[in-house]
Design a protein around this motif. Structure first.
Motif, PDB file in Angstrom:
ATOM      1  N   TYR A 110     -11.684   6.604  -1.881  1.00 53.32           N
ATOM      2  CA  TYR A 110     -12.586   7.437  -1.069  1.00 53.32           C
ATOM      3  C   TYR A 110     -13.952   6.772  -0.905  1.00 53.32           C
ATOM      4  CZ  TYR A 110     -14.944  11.660   0.656  1.00 53.32           C
ATOM      5  OH  TYR A 110     -15.668  12.570   1.411  1.00 53.32           O
ATOM      6  N   GLN A 111     -14.471   6.188  -1.979  1.00 56.13           N
ATOM      7  CA  GLN A 111     -15.770   5.489  -1.893  1.00 56.13           C
ATOM      8  C   GLN A 111     -15.676   4.325  -0.906  1.00 56.13           C
ATOM      9  OE1 GLN A 111     -18.641   6.155  -3.113  1.00 56.13           O
ATOM     10  NE2 GLN A 111     -18.393   7.482  -4.875  1.00 56.13           N
ATOM     11  N   GLU A 112     -14.566   3.618  -0.925  1.00 58.70           N
ATOM     12  CA  GLU A 112     -14.409   2.490   0.003  1.00 58.70           C
ATOM     13  C   GLU A 112     -14.311   2.966   1.451  1.00 58.70           C
ATOM     14  OE1 GLU A 112     -12.711  -1.225  -2.576  1.00 58.70           O
ATOM     15  OE2 GLU A 112     -11.266  -0.173  -1.284  1.00 58.70           O
ATOM     16  N   VAL A 113     -13.706   4.139   1.663  1.00 61.55           N
ATOM     17  CA  VAL A 113     -13.652   4.714   3.011  1.00 61.55           C
ATOM     18  C   VAL A 113     -15.060   5.141   3.445  1.00 61.55           C
ATOM     19  CG1 VAL A 113     -12.790   6.665   4.384  1.00 61.55           C
ATOM     20  CG2 VAL A 113     -11.235   5.448   2.850  1.00 61.55           C
ATOM     21  N   LEU A 114     -15.798   5.786   2.539  1.00 64.49           N
ATOM     22  CA  LEU A 114     -17.156   6.250   2.866  1.00 64.49           C
ATOM     23  C   LEU A 114     -18.098   5.092   3.193  1.00 64.49           C
ATOM     24  CD1 LEU A 114     -17.665   9.023   0.145  1.00 64.49           C
ATOM     25  CD2 LEU A 114     -17.639   9.383   2.617  1.00 64.49           C
TER      26      LEU A 114
END
Length: 205
Positions: A110-114
């Protein structure tokens, strides 16, 4: 015998042999063990790394140099692995290595998507029961760390207006949840947090 695979792998590394025989991994009983022996030999004897060091440092260039692309089809990548990730070769070869807990893996994705490292979540990431658990972890994170809600009972006020709800989900890259998993933002919130399904919470939103 699986132990002979290392001798054949040495011949490939030295250039005496181009690839493994098409029948090398035909026997499913020994396939995993053979692949593990090859990867372990590459890490311990060619690179002279510890398993922990290999997981940190192994790169896609190493995979090509070590001819490990020849066994890649027998190592299924985890769902969160990106195309250039190869850490899972090491995890396959050393099953005892500690893995990140599921929640940390989800938050990593999720952090990489954000941050834009990933353009989107992995395919089918939110499908099945496991996918619903991942969705809940992401929404929990959005509520507590991005929206900084003091408590979940604020959610109906924020998600009660469909247009506003879609806008927030798009901003925090979770619109995919109502595109693929839930019928609406209301459905998503009340499925994840049944305590918020009381209609009275949604009346003044």
């Amino acid at each position: 015998m699986p132990s002979k695979i290392v001798e054949r792998y040495k011949r490939i590394l030295s250039g005496e042999q181009k690839r493994f025989s098409p029948y090398e991994f035909e026997d499913a009983q020994y396939r995993k063990q053979k692949v593990q022996l090859v990867v372990r030999y590459a890490i311990e004897h060619v690179k002279k790394w510890t398993p922990e060091q290999a997981r940190r440092e192994l790169s896609i260039q190493d995979i090509k140099q070590l001819k490990l692309h020849l066994v890649r089809e027998y190592i299924e990548p985890p769902i969160e692995a990106k195309s250039e990730d190869v850490y899972y070769f090491v995890e396959f070869a050393y099953p005892y290595l500690p893995r990140l807990p599921e929640e940390q893996r989800v938050l990593w994705v999720y952090q990489e998507v954000l941050t834009g490292i990933r353009r989107h979540f992995p395919p089918l990431y939110f499908q099945s029961i496991k996918g619903e658990e991942r969705a809940k972890i992401c929404v929990d994170y959005m509520c507590h760390h991005l929206l900084k809600l003091p408590d979940l009972y604020q959610l109906p006020k924020i998600f009660g207006k469909t247009e506003r709800a879609y806008s927030l989900l798009k901003k925090y890259r979770l619109k995919i949840l109502v595109d693929t998993l839930y019928f609406s933002p209301f459905d998503m919130v009340t499925e994840m947090y049944p305590e918020l399904s009381n209609p009275a919470f949604w009346e003044d939103s």
